[in-house]
Design an enzyme around this catalytic site. Structure first.
Site, mmCIF file in Angstrom:
data_model
loop_
_atom_site.group_PDB
_atom_site.id
_atom_site.type_symbol
_atom_site.label_atom_id
_atom_site.label_comp_id
_atom_site.label_asym_id
_atom_site.label_seq_id
_atom_site.Cartn_x
_atom_site.Cartn_y
_atom_site.Cartn_z
ATOM 1 N N CYS A 77 0.821 -1.213 0.000
ATOM 2 C CA CYS A 77 0.000 0.000 0.000
ATOM 3 C C CYS A 77 0.858 1.267 0.000
ATOM 4 O O CYS A 77 1.489 1.564 -1.000
ATOM 5 C CB CYS A 77 -0.990 -0.077 1.157
ATOM 6 S SG CYS A 77 -2.477 0.854 0.826
ATOM 7 N N HIS A 167 -3.257 -5.112 1.773
ATOM 8 C CA HIS A 167 -2.647 -5.310 3.093
ATOM 9 C C HIS A 167 -2.641 -6.789 3.487
ATOM 10 O O HIS A 167 -3.539 -7.226 4.206
ATOM 11 C CB HIS A 167 -3.457 -4.543 4.148
ATOM 12 C CG HIS A 167 -3.251 -3.076 4.140
ATOM 13 N ND1 HIS A 167 -2.355 -2.445 4.978
ATOM 14 C CD2 HIS A 167 -3.811 -2.103 3.386
ATOM 15 C CE1 HIS A 167 -2.384 -1.141 4.747
ATOM 16 N NE2 HIS A 167 -3.253 -0.902 3.790
ATOM 17 N N GLU A 169 -0.919 -8.151 5.683
ATOM 18 C CA GLU A 169 -0.684 -8.275 7.139
ATOM 19 C C GLU A 169 -1.982 -8.176 7.932
ATOM 20 O O GLU A 169 -2.005 -8.470 9.123
ATOM 21 C CB GLU A 169 0.333 -7.218 7.602
ATOM 22 C CG GLU A 169 -0.184 -5.802 7.761
ATOM 23 C CD GLU A 169 -0.456 -5.059 6.454
ATOM 24 O OE1 GLU A 169 -0.339 -5.663 5.370
ATOM 25 O OE2 GLU A 169 -0.811 -3.868 6.529
HETATM 26 N N1 GLN Z 1 -3.720 6.424 1.012
HETATM 27 C C1 GLN Z 1 -2.414 6.117 1.522
HETATM 28 C C2 GLN Z 1 -1.337 6.903 0.803
HETATM 29 O O1 GLN Z 1 -1.597 7.502 -0.172
HETATM 30 C C3 GLN Z 1 -2.132 4.638 1.430
HETATM 31 C C4 GLN Z 1 -3.145 3.876 2.252
HETATM 32 C C5 GLN Z 1 -2.613 2.676 2.938
HETATM 33 O O2 GLN Z 1 -1.413 2.440 3.042
HETATM 34 N N2 GLN Z 1 -3.539 1.901 3.463
HETATM 35 O O3 GLN Z 1 -0.224 6.892 1.204
#
Ligand code: GLN
Length: 185
Positions: A77, A167, A169
């Site tokens: 992410c 994610h 995890e």
């Molecule tokens: N929206 C976050 C970003 O732009 C990422 C979201 C996340 O890691 N769950 O960094």
């Protein structure tokens, strides 16, 4: 030693996933912590905050060169955003070691978080939890696509780097972490 970048975001959950696999991880918080690791997980969270902290702590340049020299990385992410060479809807770039473009917060406000099940490379039916996630809008030919959702790329591998929009995890499915640990052998 497996390191987990522990500046901000969902790093504890990665450490717990690794513990379930019998692997003890080191929380990476400072420049000197980088010297004791042979692989690293970049967790989800807020890429802008993580990027600022990496710079403020003088960790950005050394971490970038360690990744370029082959340090195995699992980036999830916000971590994926840190690795990307280009962010379509942001002028910043961070580590820039992964030849892909990403779009931040790409799923819009209405359905910004959701769970789905999909294949990830050799793995079948992986539970994927997306939270204000990016997706990958473009990859260079050298990048292997591992997963897609709704026609968009959500997982890639390039040499020593695995980048995931979701994610792993937060799921009980430990196979993504196993895939990462295989990179370290
Ligand atoms: N929206 C976050 C970003 O732009 C990422 C979201 C996340 O890691 N769950 O960094």
């Amino acid at each position: 030693m497996v390191g987990v970048l522990a500046l901000q975001g969902a790093f504890r959950e990665h450490i717990i996933s690794l513990e379930k696999l019998g692997v003890k991880a080191k929380e990476v918080r400072t420049l000197s912590d980088l010297s004791s690791i042979d692989s690293i997980i970049l967790p989800g969270g807020e890429s802008t905050v993580q990027g600022k902290l990496l710079r403020a702590l003088n960790m950005m340049v050394p971490l970038k060169s360690m990744i370029e020299q082959g340090l195995p990385v699992l980036a999830t992410c916000a971590g994926l955003i840190l690795l990307a060479n280009k962010i379509d809807n942001d002028e910043n770039t961070y580590l820039s070691t992964l030849p892909v473009s990403v779009k931040r917060n790409a799923y819009g406000r209405q359905v910004s978080s959701f769970i789905t099940t999909s294949n990830l490379g050799p793995l079948n039916a992986v539970e994927m939890i997306f939270i204000r996630a990016p997706y990958i809008t473009n990859v260079e030919d050298v990048v292997e696509v591992l997963s897609m959702h709704d026609g968009k790329i959500t997982g890639v591998r390039y040499k020593n780097q695995i980048g995931l929009s979701f994610h792993p995890e937060l799921s009980n499915d430990l196979r993504c972490h196993e895939l990462f640990l295989k990179l370290t052998k």
